[in-house]
Design a protein around this motif. Sequence first.
Motif, PDB file in Angstrom:
ATOM      1  N   ARG A 166       0.813  -1.211   0.000  1.00  0.00           N
ATOM      2  CA  ARG A 166       0.000   0.000   0.000  1.00  0.00           C
ATOM      3  C   ARG A 166       0.854   1.273   0.000  1.00  0.00           C
ATOM      4  NH1 ARG A 166      -4.648   0.186  -1.605  1.00  0.00           N
ATOM      5  NH2 ARG A 166      -6.043   0.813   0.075  1.00  0.00           N
ATOM      6  N   SER A 167       2.147   1.126   0.285  1.00  0.00           N
ATOM      7  CA  SER A 167       2.993   2.303   0.504  1.00  0.00           C
ATOM      8  C   SER A 167       3.037   3.237  -0.696  1.00  0.00           C
ATOM      9  CB  SER A 167       4.414   1.874   0.879  1.00  0.00           C
ATOM     10  OG  SER A 167       4.431   1.276   2.159  1.00  0.00           O
ATOM     11  N   ALA A 168       3.176   2.692  -1.896  1.00  0.00           N
ATOM     12  CA  ALA A 168       3.292   3.544  -3.075  1.00  0.00           C
ATOM     13  C   ALA A 168       2.045   4.402  -3.254  1.00  0.00           C
ATOM     14  CB  ALA A 168       3.539   2.703  -4.320  1.00  0.00           C
ATOM     15  N   SER A 169       0.886   3.800  -3.042  1.00  0.00           N
ATOM     16  CA  SER A 169      -0.357   4.542  -3.178  1.00  0.00           C
ATOM     17  C   SER A 169      -0.515   5.574  -2.065  1.00  0.00           C
ATOM     18  CB  SER A 169      -1.554   3.589  -3.169  1.00  0.00           C
ATOM     19  OG  SER A 169      -2.774   4.299  -3.298  1.00  0.00           O
ATOM     20  N   VAL A 170      -0.118   5.187  -0.834  1.00  0.00           N
ATOM     21  CA  VAL A 170      -0.178   6.124   0.291  1.00  0.00           C
ATOM     22  C   VAL A 170       0.686   7.346   0.013  1.00  0.00           C
ATOM     23  CG1 VAL A 170       0.461   6.464   2.716  1.00  0.00           C
ATOM     24  CG2 VAL A 170      -0.752   4.386   2.025  1.00  0.00           C
ATOM     25  N   VAL A 171       1.899   7.114  -0.445  1.00  0.00           N
ATOM     26  CA  VAL A 171       2.821   8.220  -0.724  1.00  0.00           C
ATOM     27  C   VAL A 171       2.295   9.064  -1.881  1.00  0.00           C
ATOM     28  CG1 VAL A 171       5.148   8.820  -1.489  1.00  0.00           C
ATOM     29  CG2 VAL A 171       4.814   7.013   0.209  1.00  0.00           C
ATOM     30  N   GLY A 172       1.742   8.410  -2.894  1.00  0.00           N
ATOM     31  CA  GLY A 172       1.233   9.139  -4.045  1.00  0.00           C
ATOM     32  C   GLY A 172       0.138  10.121  -3.670  1.00  0.00           C
ATOM     33  N   LEU A 173      -0.800   9.689  -2.839  1.00  0.00           N
ATOM     34  CA  LEU A 173      -1.867  10.591  -2.407  1.00  0.00           C
ATOM     35  C   LEU A 173      -1.306  11.707  -1.535  1.00  0.00           C
ATOM     36  CD1 LEU A 173      -4.801  11.445  -2.144  1.00  0.00           C
ATOM     37  CD2 LEU A 173      -5.067   9.750  -0.307  1.00  0.00           C
ATOM     38  N   ALA A 174      -0.379  11.363  -0.644  1.00  0.00           N
ATOM     39  CA  ALA A 174       0.228  12.384   0.214  1.00  0.00           C
ATOM     40  C   ALA A 174       0.963  13.437  -0.613  1.00  0.00           C
ATOM     41  CB  ALA A 174       1.182  11.725   1.206  1.00  0.00           C
ATOM     42  N   GLN A 175       1.615  13.020  -1.675  1.00  0.00           N
ATOM     43  CA  GLN A 175       2.322  13.979  -2.541  1.00  0.00           C
ATOM     44  C   GLN A 175       1.350  14.980  -3.146  1.00  0.00           C
ATOM     45  OE1 GLN A 175       4.357  10.822  -4.911  1.00  0.00           O
ATOM     46  NE2 GLN A 175       6.204  12.058  -4.574  1.00  0.00           N
ATOM     47  N   LYS A 176       0.206  14.491  -3.609  1.00  0.00           N
ATOM     48  CA  LYS A 176      -0.795  15.400  -4.177  1.00  0.00           C
ATOM     49  C   LYS A 176      -1.301  16.390  -3.134  1.00  0.00           C
ATOM     50  CE  LYS A 176      -2.400  12.099  -7.676  1.00  0.00           C
ATOM     51  NZ  LYS A 176      -3.550  11.282  -8.154  1.00  0.00           N
TER      52      LYS A 176
END
Length: 398
Positions: free
Chosen positions: A12-22
């Motif tokens: 899940r980490s990649a998706s978690v980081v992706g949303l946080a970046q936005k």
Amino acid sequence: MKKDLVAHAATRSASVVGLAQKLIRRPSRGGIDDYGPVLGVLEGWLSGQGLPHRRLHDRRGDLVGLLVEIVGGRPGPWWTLDACVDTAPFGDEEAWSFPPTAGDVVGGFLRGRGSADSKLAASVFCHLAADLLPSAAGLRGGLSVLLDVDEHTGGFGGARAFLEDSQAVTPAGVMIGYPGMDDVVVGGRGLWRATLTVTADSGHSGSSRTVLGAVSRAARLVQLLDAADLPGAPEAGALFSLPPKVSVTAVHGGEGFSVTADRCDVNVDVRTTPAFDARDAETLVRGAATTLDAELPGPTATRVTPVASWPPFQLQPHEQPAAAVLDAAASLGITVQPKTAGPSNIGNMLAGHGISAIAGFGVPYVGLHGIDERASLAELPEVYAVYLRAVRSLMDAH
């Protein structure tokens, strides 16, 4: 079980980081920026996951947060995950070594204002809700995810709107996603704040008669408050280990040089404890005002105007939701200590409503509220796994 949980968290980490970046790339400084864009990013993601959510507005109609609600299929208490998506100001942007809205990953750190406090946590909590949604029929009670703004202003507009919302279920406990892996904040000092108005007869500073102005009287009041007799620190080993504290935080009075002021306002912040509560704080401050008026009489009595009061709060490690997070961390081999915090936080406000709260379990960080804020990502899978295990245990989802 442990390996499966951490492995899932890692996926899940990649998706978690992706949303946080936005989220980081949408500036949302408390009291400065429009919150619509950052909340819009969350709304888009939540809609894409099929997660039920709605906007929260304060009494004036201002947008102050989003609320995600997952209704379990079995009776039981509700629990809330809370993370703010407004942030501290940027400060001196020229002092940053990267843009405050960078939202990039460099050297294993997610960079930008809000990366630590608390946009990464907001993304984690959204993903946890998505993980639990398919098994909602088997859950006890329910889970709400509060994504609030107006937190860094001190107004806590999102949390207040949540508590006042007639459609929302009052939770048994709240887990607040502040960063830091070493401690779980299970308690905090409360506060009692007041403004003291000191008066005097005004006069010319060059007058042949002695004129004791309001500023001079206020200076004596500050001395009395600074010398106040307070209980000492609790005995070693006590869970609530902090003593009460009195601080004079502002003095306003006078103008120019030729006139002695006829009014001076003094702001006083008292940090309270279970052994020294708001009533004790008010008694102490009013006593200092009475002493001042007896020593240096003025034209009117010193006026004490209370402006805020939050109770201290304290959970035992075996109480929920503290136990769920501490047990989940221990089961994954993570050493976490319960901690009583000196500053107040949103947990104090929740305690005033009879709601248990914990705060402060998240990834390690650098520069929170300061220059070059960034959050470590190496520990993200472990943090994610701890919260997922904790929420599942609270809702009896296996």
